[in-house]
Motif scaffolding. Structure first.
Motif, PDB file in Angstrom:
ATOM      1  N   THR A 175     -65.710  23.982   7.746  1.00 40.25           N
ATOM      2  CA  THR A 175     -64.930  24.667   6.708  1.00 40.25           C
ATOM      3  C   THR A 175     -63.446  24.301   6.805  1.00 40.25           C
ATOM      4  O   THR A 175     -62.685  24.527   5.868  1.00 40.25           O
ATOM      5  CB  THR A 175     -65.089  26.202   6.829  1.00 40.25           C
ATOM      6  OG1 THR A 175     -64.689  26.607   8.128  1.00 40.25           O
ATOM      7  CG2 THR A 175     -66.523  26.631   6.567  1.00 40.25           C
ATOM      8  N   THR A 203     -64.408  31.903   6.244  1.00 38.97           N
ATOM      9  CA  THR A 203     -65.773  31.847   6.753  1.00 38.97           C
ATOM     10  C   THR A 203     -66.622  31.186   5.672  1.00 38.97           C
ATOM     11  O   THR A 203     -66.302  31.306   4.491  1.00 38.97           O
ATOM     12  CB  THR A 203     -66.345  33.251   7.017  1.00 38.97           C
ATOM     13  OG1 THR A 203     -66.553  33.913   5.761  1.00 38.97           O
ATOM     14  CG2 THR A 203     -65.427  34.099   7.862  1.00 38.97           C
ATOM     15  N   ARG A 220     -69.318  39.024  10.872  1.00 37.44           N
ATOM     16  CA  ARG A 220     -68.301  38.357  10.028  1.00 37.44           C
ATOM     17  C   ARG A 220     -67.128  39.306   9.753  1.00 37.44           C
ATOM     18  O   ARG A 220     -65.967  38.933   9.879  1.00 37.44           O
ATOM     19  CB  ARG A 220     -68.949  37.901   8.724  1.00 37.44           C
ATOM     20  CG  ARG A 220     -68.102  36.947   7.908  1.00 37.44           C
ATOM     21  CD  ARG A 220     -68.659  36.751   6.509  1.00 37.44           C
ATOM     22  NE  ARG A 220     -69.954  36.117   6.452  1.00 37.44           N
ATOM     23  CZ  ARG A 220     -71.086  36.727   6.083  1.00 37.44           C
ATOM     24  NH1 ARG A 220     -71.084  38.000   5.739  1.00 37.44           N
ATOM     25  NH2 ARG A 220     -72.221  36.064   6.040  1.00 37.44           N
ATOM     26  N   SER A 262     -62.625  27.971  16.115  1.00 40.21           N
ATOM     27  CA  SER A 262     -63.808  27.706  15.289  1.00 40.21           C
ATOM     28  C   SER A 262     -65.058  28.230  15.981  1.00 40.21           C
ATOM     29  O   SER A 262     -65.430  27.777  17.068  1.00 40.21           O
ATOM     30  CB  SER A 262     -63.934  26.191  15.085  1.00 40.21           C
ATOM     31  OG  SER A 262     -65.125  25.907  14.388  1.00 40.21           O
ATOM     32  N   TRP A 287     -64.923  39.812  12.768  1.00 39.51           N
ATOM     33  CA  TRP A 287     -64.047  38.648  12.961  1.00 39.51           C
ATOM     34  C   TRP A 287     -62.894  38.685  11.949  1.00 39.51           C
ATOM     35  O   TRP A 287     -61.729  38.520  12.290  1.00 39.51           O
ATOM     36  CB  TRP A 287     -64.876  37.363  12.788  1.00 39.51           C
ATOM     37  CG  TRP A 287     -64.120  36.088  13.012  1.00 39.51           C
ATOM     38  CD1 TRP A 287     -63.944  35.439  14.205  1.00 39.51           C
ATOM     39  CD2 TRP A 287     -63.450  35.296  12.024  1.00 39.51           C
ATOM     40  NE1 TRP A 287     -63.203  34.291  14.015  1.00 39.51           N
ATOM     41  CE2 TRP A 287     -62.882  34.185  12.678  1.00 39.51           C
ATOM     42  CE3 TRP A 287     -63.259  35.417  10.649  1.00 39.51           C
ATOM     43  CZ2 TRP A 287     -62.149  33.197  12.010  1.00 39.51           C
ATOM     44  CZ3 TRP A 287     -62.534  34.441   9.981  1.00 39.51           C
ATOM     45  CH2 TRP A 287     -61.984  33.346  10.650  1.00 39.51           C
ATOM     46  N   TRP A 288     -63.251  38.941  10.676  1.00 40.23           N
ATOM     47  CA  TRP A 288     -62.259  38.906   9.590  1.00 40.23           C
ATOM     48  C   TRP A 288     -61.199  39.988   9.793  1.00 40.23           C
ATOM     49  O   TRP A 288     -60.011  39.777   9.594  1.00 40.23           O
ATOM     50  CB  TRP A 288     -62.985  39.076   8.253  1.00 40.23           C
ATOM     51  CG  TRP A 288     -62.135  38.865   7.047  1.00 40.23           C
ATOM     52  CD1 TRP A 288     -61.429  39.812   6.364  1.00 40.23           C
ATOM     53  CD2 TRP A 288     -61.915  37.626   6.355  1.00 40.23           C
ATOM     54  NE1 TRP A 288     -60.787  39.243   5.293  1.00 40.23           N
ATOM     55  CE2 TRP A 288     -61.063  37.902   5.261  1.00 40.23           C
ATOM     56  CE3 TRP A 288     -62.355  36.309   6.544  1.00 40.23           C
ATOM     57  CZ2 TRP A 288     -60.640  36.912   4.366  1.00 40.23           C
ATOM     58  CZ3 TRP A 288     -61.937  35.334   5.655  1.00 40.23           C
ATOM     59  CH2 TRP A 288     -61.092  35.625   4.593  1.00 40.23           C
ATOM     60  N   LEU A 291     -71.018  31.435  13.215  1.00 40.87           N
ATOM     61  CA  LEU A 291     -71.464  32.822  13.022  1.00 40.87           C
ATOM     62  C   LEU A 291     -72.894  33.011  13.528  1.00 40.87           C
ATOM     63  O   LEU A 291     -73.219  34.012  14.168  1.00 40.87           O
ATOM     64  CB  LEU A 291     -71.349  33.184  11.528  1.00 40.87           C
ATOM     65  CG  LEU A 291     -71.882  34.532  11.072  1.00 40.87           C
ATOM     66  CD1 LEU A 291     -71.373  35.684  11.914  1.00 40.87           C
ATOM     67  CD2 LEU A 291     -71.512  34.769   9.608  1.00 40.87           C
ATOM     68  N   GLU A 351     -73.210  28.796   9.394  1.00 41.54           N
ATOM     69  CA  GLU A 351     -71.964  29.368   8.889  1.00 41.54           C
ATOM     70  C   GLU A 351     -70.892  29.323   9.974  1.00 41.54           C
ATOM     71  O   GLU A 351     -71.184  29.600  11.137  1.00 41.54           O
ATOM     72  CB  GLU A 351     -72.222  30.811   8.425  1.00 41.54           C
ATOM     73  CG  GLU A 351     -71.076  31.360   7.601  1.00 41.54           C
ATOM     74  CD  GLU A 351     -71.443  32.621   6.819  1.00 41.54           C
ATOM     75  OE1 GLU A 351     -72.639  32.829   6.510  1.00 41.54           O
ATOM     76  OE2 GLU A 351     -70.523  33.395   6.526  1.00 41.54           O
ATOM     77  N   GLN A 352     -69.684  28.971   9.555  1.00 42.47           N
ATOM     78  CA  GLN A 352     -68.578  28.938  10.509  1.00 42.47           C
ATOM     79  C   GLN A 352     -67.548  30.013  10.173  1.00 42.47           C
ATOM     80  O   GLN A 352     -67.437  30.437   9.018  1.00 42.47           O
ATOM     81  CB  GLN A 352     -67.887  27.570  10.465  1.00 42.47           C
ATOM     82  CG  GLN A 352     -68.698  26.450  11.074  1.00 42.47           C
ATOM     83  CD  GLN A 352     -67.912  25.158  11.140  1.00 42.47           C
ATOM     84  OE1 GLN A 352     -67.255  24.779  10.173  1.00 42.47           O
ATOM     85  NE2 GLN A 352     -67.979  24.478  12.271  1.00 42.47           N
ATOM     86  N   MET A 353     -66.792  30.410  11.180  1.00 36.68           N
ATOM     87  CA  MET A 353     -65.643  31.300  10.970  1.00 36.68           C
ATOM     88  C   MET A 353     -64.485  30.562  11.654  1.00 36.68           C
ATOM     89  O   MET A 353     -64.474  30.430  12.879  1.00 36.68           O
ATOM     90  CB  MET A 353     -65.892  32.655  11.628  1.00 36.68           C
ATOM     91  CG  MET A 353     -67.215  33.292  11.184  1.00 36.68           C
ATOM     92  SD  MET A 353     -67.435  34.999  11.706  1.00 36.68           S
ATOM     93  CE  MET A 353     -67.741  34.827  13.460  1.00 36.68           C
ATOM     94  N   GLU A 354     -63.570  30.045  10.817  1.00 38.68           N
ATOM     95  CA  GLU A 354     -62.530  29.170  11.366  1.00 38.68           C
ATOM     96  C   GLU A 354     -61.141  29.658  10.975  1.00 38.68           C
ATOM     97  O   GLU A 354     -60.958  30.255   9.917  1.00 38.68           O
ATOM     98  CB  GLU A 354     -62.714  27.736  10.847  1.00 38.68           C
ATOM     99  CG  GLU A 354     -64.042  27.128  11.257  1.00 38.68           C
ATOM    100  CD  GLU A 354     -64.033  25.606  11.199  1.00 38.68           C
ATOM    101  OE1 GLU A 354     -64.228  24.975  12.236  1.00 38.68           O
ATOM    102  OE2 GLU A 354     -63.825  25.066  10.091  1.00 38.68           O
TER     103      GLU A 354
END
Ligand code: GAP
Length: 511
Positions: A219, A245, A49, A374, A52-53, A377, A266-269
């Protein structure tokens, strides 16, 4: 196929044995398609995470991150189309009473055709050796041409039927292809029906006054409803992005393949807002950028491929998946979608509030178009974990199991090992640990012979082992061992922190 199954079983067993992933509420026999992350899993997940962030938010001046609530006003999901269109076509087998996604059954059939074609190609490559011309072979070999065209036809017909909501034709296709229940072989199918994937819940103290809510299935909508808040308070100028996220929930019909398809995940979008008309240029840009992010982790270029969608979601005018070579074959890891102005326009219509941007260069207001990236995670976790797990034959004929996680993502960066539990070595090791733990997640291990401890750390994915021995007491040096090469080097204790920084610095990974 059996080899793939074995590899996948190994991944699942290893994830449990080394504290990465457990079935949820396992003492009550678990909950289908829900998983808990253990002490190492939580760290690995957090590191993915953060990776990605860092890249998406902090290294892009024009992208900011938010953290919207899971509960949203129920009209959100009417506007987004999820109430009416977030459905999967399901089919039941009358004999086994098992439920399947009709589109997944057909896609699996198509994938088998693809695998047959691939087998022919591999055979020919072996036969012709260096002189093999793959491009010519796939366009002229009658068997490969037939497998490939059958595969295309099947997928195109399914896309047409689903687009036209012709569920009778989806069933007809399953019957014509002779698709059987994968578990029992029965071909006794019910009709295909649509099934909404959102979980409902209630907000409020009494049943009479409670409001019906949904647990968010993506999200993205938390970003759309905050578009103006962020744009105005952040004085953002188009093009700009908003990322987040967080958890998403889907009542998946076919919940299988471990953490690949979960009910809580969990998504990271990231939603990137652009001028209308420029969206397809930005779409290509983000496809390229996202692949670059994946490749930076060094899991092997050959394990990624793009898949352009035949059937577009209700909001998209272009869409592609980045597929990854999971233990069960190439499957979607991340989606890049050109979502047009669908979401903002729909929220304008349902809320009565304008969601527009005044573009000073054009001197006009418009509803921006959106490119979305999108990624799941948990799915990214599975990609990293499964690709990293290898059994290696060593020169002395023995084998070792090693989890070659990219060091930047590994839960524990270094294990500090006193060679023996006496002669003051543990004290020195503890001192090293106390110094390093401010910057790195480090572990202390003094149990068993050092060789066994190395194997244990290899299997847990720890990239470096630092061994304190009797010489350390005289020369203030330790041995640092590299998990992947097993190479050992003598280095001064004072230089350890710098060595780890050099190996783990994000600058060396994200280029
Ligand atoms: N906002 C767009 C969206 O949600 P999606 O293709 O439905 O698009 C995006 O989902 C990503 O979320 C997928 O590429 C996948 O990585 C992940 N994902 C979707 N459903 C999932 C599930 N049931 N379990 C785990 N990950 C999932």
């Amino acid at each position: 196929m059996a080899q793939q199954d074995d590899k996948f079983k190994k991944v699942i067993a290893h994830a449990k044995e080394y504290g990465y992933i457990f079935s949820s509420s396992e003492i009550y026999d678990g909950l289908s398609a829900v998983y808990d992350y253990g002490q190492n899993g939580a760290e690995l997940k957090k590191n993915i995470r953060d990776y990605w962030w860092k890249w998406m938010v902090q290294l892009h001046e024009n992208i900011v991150g938010i953290d919207a609530a899971i509960f949203m006003h129920p009209t959100t999901w009417k506007a987004s189309g999820h109430v009416d269109a977030f459905n999967d076509p399901l089919i039941d087998n009358k004999d086994s009473k098992k439920r399947y996604r009709a589109d997944v059954l057909i896609e699996d059939y198509a994938e088998k055709l693809n695998q047959k074609a691939q087998k022919e190609i591999d055979k020919a490559r072996k036969r012709f050796g260096e002189s093999f011309d793959e491009e010519q072979f796939v366009t002229t070999n009658p068997r490969v041409v037939r497998y490939r065209s059958d595969q295309r036809e099947v997928l195109e017909r399914m896309a047409r039927s689903l687009d036209a909501e012709d569920l009778a034709d989806v069933k007809a296709l399953i019957e014509e292809l002779g698709i059987a229940d994968p578990d029992t072989g029965s071909k006794n199918w019910t009709d295909v029906r649509q099934f909404n994937l959102m979980f409902g819940t209630k907000l409020g103290a009494s049943t009479e006054t409670a409001t019906d809510l949904y647990l968010r299935p993506e999200t993205a909508q938390g970003i759309f409803v905050n578009f103006l808040n962020v744009q105005k308070t952040g004085r953002m100028k188009i093009p700009f992005g908003i990322a987040q996220t967080g958890k998403a929930f889907r009542n998946e019909i076919v919940a299988r393949q471990f953490i690949f398809r979960m009910r809580e995940f969990e998504q990271m979008e990231m939603q990137f807002f652009v001028r209308p008309g420029e969206e397809l240029t930005w779409y290509e840009h983000w496809k390229e950028q996202r692949l670059k992010w994946h490749l930076s982790l060094g899991l092997g270029e050959e394990n990624y491929r793009f898949h352009d969608h035949d059937k577009l979601a209700h909001y998209a005018n272009a869409a592609a998946d980045i597929e990854f070579n999971f233990p069960f074959g190439f499957k979607e890891l991340e989606g890049i979608h050109s979502r047009t102005d669908f979401d903002l326009k729909a929220h304008e219509a349902f809320s009565g509030k304008k969601l527009q941007f005044f573009d000073p260069e054009l001197n006009e207001s418009y509803v921006p178009y959106v490119i979305e990236t999108s990624i799941g995670l948990d799915r990214m976790f599975l990609a990293v974990f499964s690709q990293s797990l290898v059994d290696e034959e060593l020169e002395n004929g023995s084998t070792r199991t090693v989890l070659k996680l990219p060091a930047v993502l590994a839960p524990v960066k270094a294990a500090i090992l006193p060679l023996v539990k006496k002669d003051g070595l543990p004290d020195v090791a503890r001192k090293i640990m106390d110094d390093l733990k401010w910057d790195f997640n480090v572990d202390y291990d003094e149990k068993d012979a050092v060789g066994r401890r190395y194997r244990r750390q290899d299997a847990a994915g720890t990239p470096f082992c630092i061994t304190v021995d009797h010489d350390t007491l005289d020369d203030n040096s330790v041995t640092i061992r590299d998990r992947d090469t097993m190479e050992q080097k003598r280095v001064p204790i004072a230089g350890l922190s710098q060595i780890l920084h050099d190996k783990l610095d994000l600058k060396h990974w994200i280029k």
